[in-house]
Design an enzyme around this catalytic site. Structure first.
Site, PDB file in Angstrom:
ATOM      1  N   LEU A 186       0.817  -1.207   0.000  1.00 22.35           N
ATOM      2  CA  LEU A 186       0.000   0.000   0.000  1.00 22.35           C
ATOM      3  C   LEU A 186       0.851   1.258   0.000  1.00 22.35           C
ATOM      4  O   LEU A 186       0.469   2.290  -0.544  1.00 22.35           O
ATOM      5  CB  LEU A 186      -0.931   0.016   1.215  1.00 22.35           C
ATOM      6  N   GLY A 187       2.011   1.174   0.624  1.00 19.09           N
ATOM      7  CA  GLY A 187       2.889   2.330   0.711  1.00 19.09           C
ATOM      8  C   GLY A 187       4.047   2.029   1.622  1.00 19.09           C
ATOM      9  O   GLY A 187       4.096   0.991   2.291  1.00 19.09           O
ATOM     10  N   GLY A 210       7.186   4.082   4.223  1.00 20.39           N
ATOM     11  CA  GLY A 210       7.778   5.264   4.815  1.00 20.39           C
ATOM     12  C   GLY A 210       9.261   5.023   5.030  1.00 20.39           C
ATOM     13  O   GLY A 210       9.863   4.135   4.410  1.00 20.39           O
ATOM     14  N   LYS A 267       1.570  -3.381   8.849  1.00 18.91           N
ATOM     15  CA  LYS A 267       2.781  -2.561   8.827  1.00 18.91           C
ATOM     16  C   LYS A 267       3.955  -3.433   9.235  1.00 18.91           C
ATOM     17  O   LYS A 267       3.953  -4.036  10.303  1.00 18.91           O
ATOM     18  CB  LYS A 267       2.655  -1.382   9.790  1.00 18.91           C
ATOM     19  N   ASP A 303       0.269  14.737  17.783  1.00 16.90           N
ATOM     20  CA  ASP A 303       0.633  15.000  16.388  1.00 16.90           C
ATOM     21  C   ASP A 303      -0.596  14.982  15.485  1.00 16.90           C
ATOM     22  O   ASP A 303      -0.567  14.423  14.386  1.00 16.90           O
ATOM     23  CB  ASP A 303       1.665  13.983  15.908  1.00 16.90           C
TER      24      ASP A 303
END
Length: 418
Positions: free
Chosen positions: A49-50, A52, A72, A166
């Protein structure tokens, strides 16, 4: 074809699902267990999906009931991997238990010699800023429905002793991309990488003075003034002693998010305006914003001594006048914008002076940041230099780090103090 994870290990089906033991407020720092069995025993891991700086996220299906989830994966071979930082975020998510309709929750987590895999619910609707970036602003009804959900999620986090620290548009996800879905306008708070775990929970955790924090962290454009003032004092006193703050920093961030939604601009592009809580309402878009909405924004963006809790904020008259926004899509204003009018993302980028926008932040070794996030980090020295520039010149402003994500809304700042 096997997924990247399945290629590493032999698949051995298991008849039951792993689960985390409940984690109470009095439990230890990392009072949970990571399942040592292969994640593929319970989840069919599919496409990426992606990714980092520290984690790669995959789409997956739970074998027991075909539920779509996200996994993740934090590779231990990564030079920046810190197990303790990963466990800190997992511990924060474990505190959420069965969760809240407006908070992304963790289902379970696994660890082997190669990686830590965290299974969370799949929230595929995209980020808040992506949803509104083609519009000059959102109608009040839609903005009210979104911020009401965010504040409800914040109220829950505070009740279980979690301060997010955050909150920003990139950390607010929509449940669905389908305008016909009843979940089209439902949002969830994600990314607990900077979250603080209080020593208390329940009613006591909702008290303003309960278990104050002192770590200087957050995204500059959404940072509360009590944290920003600590950054100034930190630099001026040549040490990292900072004044304590409470979970009301999350309420401040909600105020900034609401401001961006209703007008399309950031409220604070100068640090000096931020630390004095000087909220501008001079953008032309505010001509059509109700007095009640501006009053609510001012209430959220007030000094911490006058700022309401999330529970009190939810009772404001402006929110009570609106029901949750209907599921119709917001018509894009991208093609109707006059020439020269920038979208929200571009406005945020261009509100920052060029010299500061070009600064390259550095990550501190041994910081307490999360291994999950993709945000970059600046040191207190860098942040103070930016603040001093903002006080000396009119054009100097925040220097949010480029997170490399879709928001353009600034990266995360984290001090070396934990």
């Amino acid at each position: 074809r096997n997924s990247p994870l399945e290629e590493k290990r032999e698949y051995n089906p298991a008849p039951f699902l792993p689960s985390l033991p409940p984690m109470g407020a009095s439990a230890g720092k990392h009072a949970f267990e990571l399942d040592a069995r292969p994640v593929e025993n319970f989840y069919k891991v599919g496409s990426k999906l992606g990714s980092g700086k520290f984690a790669t996220t995959y789409a997956a299906i739970r074998r027991a009931d075909a539920r779509p989830v996200a996994v993740k994966v934090l590779e231990k071979s990564h030079q920046k991997f810190k197990r303790d930082s990963a466990l800190a975020e997992i511990a924060s998510m474990a505190r959420l238990g069965d969760g809240h309709p407006n908070c992304v929750t963790m289902l379970c987590c696994f660890e082997d010699d190669l990686s830590i895999s965290v299974v969370v619910e799949l929230v595929p609707g995209g980020e808040l800023l992506d949803r509104i970036s083609g519009n000059r602003c959102l109608p009040e009804r839609h903005a009210a429905g979104i911020i009401q959900q965010v504040l409800s999620g914040v109220e829950f986090l505070h009740s279980v002793g979690i301060t997010h620290r955050d909150l920003k548009p990139s950390n607010i996800l929509f449940v669905s991309k389908d305008p016909e879905s009843p979940d089209y306008n439902r949002v969830k708070i994600c990314d607990y990488g900077l979250a603080h775990q209080s020593r208390v929970s329940g009613i006591r955790a909702l008290v303003k003075s309960a278990d104050p924090m002192s770590t200087m962290c957050g995204s500059p454009l959404y940072m509360a003034p009590e944290i920003a003032r600590s950054v100034i004092r930190c630099r001026q006193s040549k040490d990292e002693i900072s004044e304590p703050y409470t979970n009301l920093v999350d309420v401040w961030s909600c105020g900034v998010i609401l401001y961006v939604m209703v007008c399309g601009y950031q409220p604070f592009t100068q640090w000096v305006d931020l630390v004095h809580c000087e909220v501008p309402f001079d953008h032309p878009e505010f001509a059509s914003v109700s007095r009640e909405a501006k009053d609510f924004i001012s209430t959220l963006l007030s000094e911490d001594t006058r700022r309401p809790s999330a529970t009190r904020a939810l009772k404001h008259a402006w929110l009570e006048d609106f029901v949750v926004a209907p599921a119709e899509p917001v018509a894009s204003a991208r093609d109707q914008q006059p020439k020269g009018v920038r979208g929200i993302k571009s406005r945020i980028r261009h509100a920052i002076s060029a010299p500061l926008r070009q600064r390259t932040p550095r990550r501190l070794e041994g910081d307490g940041g999360s291994s999950f996030g993709s945000s970059l980090i600046m040191s207190p020295h860098d942040a103070q230099d930016i603040i001093l520039r903002g006080r000396r010149t009119d054009d100097a402003s925040f220097s949010p780090t480029d997170s490399g994500g879709a928001t353009g809304s600034g990266g995360t700042f984290w001090s070396s103090k934990s």
